[in-house]
Every structure is written in structure tokens, then in C-alpha cells.
Design a protein around this motif. Structure first.
Motif, short mmCIF file in Angstrom:
data_model
loop_
_atom_site.label_atom_id
_atom_site.label_comp_id
_atom_site.label_asym_id
_atom_site.label_seq_id
_atom_site.Cartn_x
_atom_site.Cartn_y
_atom_site.Cartn_z
N CYS A 4 0.46 107.42 41.80
CA CYS A 4 1.87 106.80 41.66
C CYS A 4 2.68 107.91 40.79
N CYS A 5 4.10 107.57 40.71
CA CYS A 5 5.01 108.35 40.01
C CYS A 5 5.34 107.72 39.10
N TYR A 6 5.71 108.43 38.06
CA TYR A 6 6.52 107.89 36.59
C TYR A 6 7.54 108.56 36.19
N LYS A 7 8.49 107.97 35.71
CA LYS A 7 9.85 108.22 35.42
C LYS A 7 10.02 109.84 35.18
N GLU A 8 9.26 110.19 34.56
CA GLU A 8 9.33 111.86 34.01
C GLU A 8 8.68 112.95 35.29
N MET A 9 8.38 112.39 36.07
CA MET A 9 7.80 112.98 37.40
C MET A 9 8.86 113.16 38.53
N PHE A 10 9.90 112.37 38.26
CA PHE A 10 10.93 112.43 39.33
C PHE A 10 11.77 113.76 39.36
N LEU A 11 12.15 114.45 40.57
CA LEU A 11 12.87 115.39 40.62
C LEU A 11 14.31 114.75 40.62
N LYS A 12 15.18 115.15 39.81
CA LYS A 12 16.46 114.49 39.72
C LYS A 12 17.67 115.48 40.20
N GLN A 13 18.44 114.69 40.92
CA GLN A 13 19.51 115.60 41.23
C GLN A 13 19.50 116.98 42.07
N LYS A 14 18.36 117.16 42.85
CA LYS A 14 18.10 118.46 43.56
C LYS A 14 17.42 117.98 44.65
N LYS A 15 17.91 118.88 45.86
CA LYS A 15 17.64 118.68 47.24
C LYS A 15 16.50 119.57 47.46
N ILE A 16 15.37 119.17 48.01
CA ILE A 16 14.62 120.14 48.49
C ILE A 16 14.76 120.46 50.17
N PRO A 17 14.83 121.93 50.16
CA PRO A 17 15.17 122.13 51.68
C PRO A 17 14.10 121.73 52.38
N ALA A 18 14.22 121.27 53.69
CA ALA A 18 13.16 120.55 54.47
C ALA A 18 12.35 121.87 54.98
N SER A 19 12.67 123.05 54.87
CA SER A 19 11.71 124.07 55.51
C SER A 19 10.73 124.32 54.24
N LEU A 20 10.72 123.85 52.92
CA LEU A 20 9.78 123.87 52.06
C LEU A 20 8.76 122.81 51.98
N ILE A 21 9.08 121.76 52.80
CA ILE A 21 8.36 120.46 52.54
C ILE A 21 7.08 120.57 53.62
N LYS A 22 5.99 120.46 52.75
CA LYS A 22 4.88 120.55 53.75
C LYS A 22 4.40 119.08 54.12
N SER A 23 4.36 118.37 53.10
CA SER A 23 4.26 116.64 53.60
C SER A 23 4.62 115.95 52.64
N TYR A 24 4.55 114.56 53.01
CA TYR A 24 5.05 113.35 51.75
C TYR A 24 4.37 112.29 52.09
N GLN A 25 4.28 111.70 50.94
CA GLN A 25 3.43 110.20 50.95
C GLN A 25 4.29 109.27 50.18
N LYS A 26 4.15 108.15 50.75
CA LYS A 26 4.68 107.04 49.85
C LYS A 26 3.79 106.62 48.96
N THR A 27 4.25 106.38 47.80
CA THR A 27 3.51 105.63 46.72
C THR A 27 2.75 104.24 47.03
N PRO A 28 1.74 103.82 46.73
CA PRO A 28 1.16 102.39 46.78
C PRO A 28 1.91 101.62 46.29
N SER A 29 1.77 100.16 46.63
CA SER A 29 2.61 99.17 46.20
C SER A 29 2.34 98.73 44.91
N HIS A 30 1.17 99.16 44.42
CA HIS A 30 0.77 98.70 43.08
C HIS A 30 1.49 99.54 41.90
#
Length: 97
Positions: free
Chosen positions: A32-58
Motif C-alpha cells: 500500500c501507499c501512504y500519504k507521506e510516500m506519494f511523490l508530489k508535483q513531480k513528473k517522472i520521465p517515461a524513460s526512467l520507469i521500469k514498471s508500475y503496479q496498482k495498489t490492492p483494493s484493501h
């Protein structure tokens, strides 16, 4: 002394077995992601992204965990415009191949 040795051997065998089975005692909330873990107001360049995953519904916050090429992980709001643009770009690349 025999009881102590038996308990110790049992615990060691259990640890070895769970390790070989890939069983984890970590909480399912570790994804899960918590409030303090969010990257705020920054764009991550697509070339740096290896993967992504949605957090579970719980999880309490709807988010996406983004892993960078160097292994760092960040949480982002899936509604962020730059992330939506990244998803559209990935989808168009997938459909054109």
C-alpha cells in the motif's frame, strides 16, 4: 536439554521450509501507499520507469507504485496528468507493435 534441542531444530526446519516455499510473513499492507510516500508535483520521465503496479483494493489510498530503473519505488496518484499521458503512450506503443 533435549526439549530445547528439539524446539530449535523444529524452528530451523520451519524457517528453511518457508524460505524455500516463498512464504512471506510480511503484511499484505506493505504494497500500500501512504500519504507521506506519494511523490508530489513531480513528473517522472517515461524513460526512467521500469514498471508500475496498482495498489490492492484493501489499501486506504488509491495509488500506483512506480519502480524506476535504479530500483527506487514511488507512489503516485493514478489521476496525475503526466501518469495518464504515460499510460496512453504505453498503450499506443503496445497496439502499434
Amino acid at each position: 536439554m533435549k526439549v530445547f534441542s528439539l524446539v530449535l531444530i523444529t524452528l530451523l526446519l520451519a524457517a528453511l521450509w518457508t524460505g524455500s516455499q516463498g512464504v512471506s510473513f510480511r503484511s499484505p499492507y506493505s504494497t500500500c501507499c501512504y500519504k507521506e510516500m506519494f511523490l508530489k508535483q513531480k513528473k517522472i520521465p517515461a524513460s526512467l520507469i521500469k514498471s508500475y503496479q496498482k495498489t490492492p483494493s484493501h489499501c486506504s489510498h488509491r495509488a500506483v507504485r512506480v519502480e524506476l530503473l535504479k530500483g527506487k519505488k514511488f507512489c503516485v496518484d493514478p489521476e496525475e496528468s503526466w501518469f495518464q499521458q504515460y499510460l496512453r503512450q504505453k498503450e499506443s506503443t503496445r497496439t502499434s507493435t
